[in-house]
Scaffold this motif. Sequence first.
Motif, PDB file in Angstrom:
ATOM      1  N   LEU A  94       0.717  -1.197   0.153  1.00  0.00           N
ATOM      2  CA  LEU A  94      -0.012  -0.086  -0.058  1.00  0.00           C
ATOM      3  C   LEU A  94       0.987   1.245   0.102  1.00  0.00           C
ATOM      4  CD1 LEU A  94      -2.986   1.292   0.176  1.00  0.00           C
ATOM      5  CD2 LEU A  94      -2.617   0.997   2.679  1.00  0.00           C
ATOM      6  N   ALA A  95       1.723   1.329   0.607  1.00  0.00           N
ATOM      7  CA  ALA A  95       2.799   2.478   0.870  1.00  0.00           C
ATOM      8  C   ALA A  95       3.790   2.509  -0.381  1.00  0.00           C
ATOM      9  CB  ALA A  95       3.623   2.410   2.071  1.00  0.00           C
ATOM     10  N   ALA A 102      -0.204   3.830   5.820  1.00  0.00           N
ATOM     11  CA  ALA A 102      -0.732   2.631   5.443  1.00  0.00           C
ATOM     12  C   ALA A 102      -1.041   1.698   6.688  1.00  0.00           C
ATOM     13  CB  ALA A 102       0.323   1.872   4.630  1.00  0.00           C
TER      14      ALA A 102
END
Length: 327
Positions: A7-8, A36
């Motif tokens: 996600l990051a 995240a």
Amino acid sequence: MSDVARLAGVSIKTVSRVVNDEPAVHPETAERVLAAIEQLDFRRNLDARNLRRGSTTGTIGLVVEDVGNPFYSELNRAVERIAASFGRHVLTGSSGENSDRERELALEFCARRVDGMLVVPAGARHGYLVPEMRAGTPVVFLDRPPGDIVADTVLVDNLGGTIEAVAHLARHGHRRIAFLGDRPDIFTAHERLQGFREGCVRAGLRYDDRLALLRTPTRKSVADAVRRLLTGPDHATAVIAGNNRITVQLLRELAHVTPRPAVVGFDDFELADLLDPPVTVIAHDVSRLGEAAAELLFARIHGEDSAPRKVVLPVHLVPRGSGEVTP
């Protein structure tokens, strides 16, 4: 951790560095990782070795309002006795009646992979514990129920205790009985107020809202309450104090009041029988409250999978003198 990294948009190693507060991570990158983590509700497992099937950390968590309060100190000791009999230690933290602090402590204990959790709720939202419970960490609430989930709960008879206090004072001739409780958003304060109302009806007394005050028990708030309740032509001749801290503050304010009203306190406390006059209380076994909750928790730890239980422990009136003062 891989989900956080994805996600990051960073590597798992970068996530590890941020989680462990290591240097050499660019601030903007760290912010993305932290965002995240928050979005995914990621929590670091402080001892991944204990995730092996059948393993144990040998600890349980206990979140109370204030471990410095004699009520919670006794509760803590009782939990420790039961935990020791099962070869466990207890990690304890004080929420300070703050729901955010309660959540922080509970999740920190879960991150440390405690074998189970005991919680005295400070708030009404406990959905944050559902993932932990589904993952196999049993949770038992005590003294107050959870607000928005179904779970094992151990309480005392708040309603019945206050009804009994009103009945006792009415038998001694009191018709203007006041109730001084803690904040209305606290379960025990609300329940005891309900018991006060019902007790007035059962005793044939007219319930008067002006005689029921709920507020945080500070010296100033209790002093103000005493002035309101004990002055004027329709003043109270008896006061029911909603918990041990309120009783102590109330007695301080009544030290130089004449004539002194009758007093019944909810919760017993040390030296209550040695004061002048000795303090009449609605008592319950605090140790039993802690023991019952801990016993239920260990039954869950050892595999009991019945429907969530609600246990209500009895209370009883201890007449000592302060509640037998006639108007």
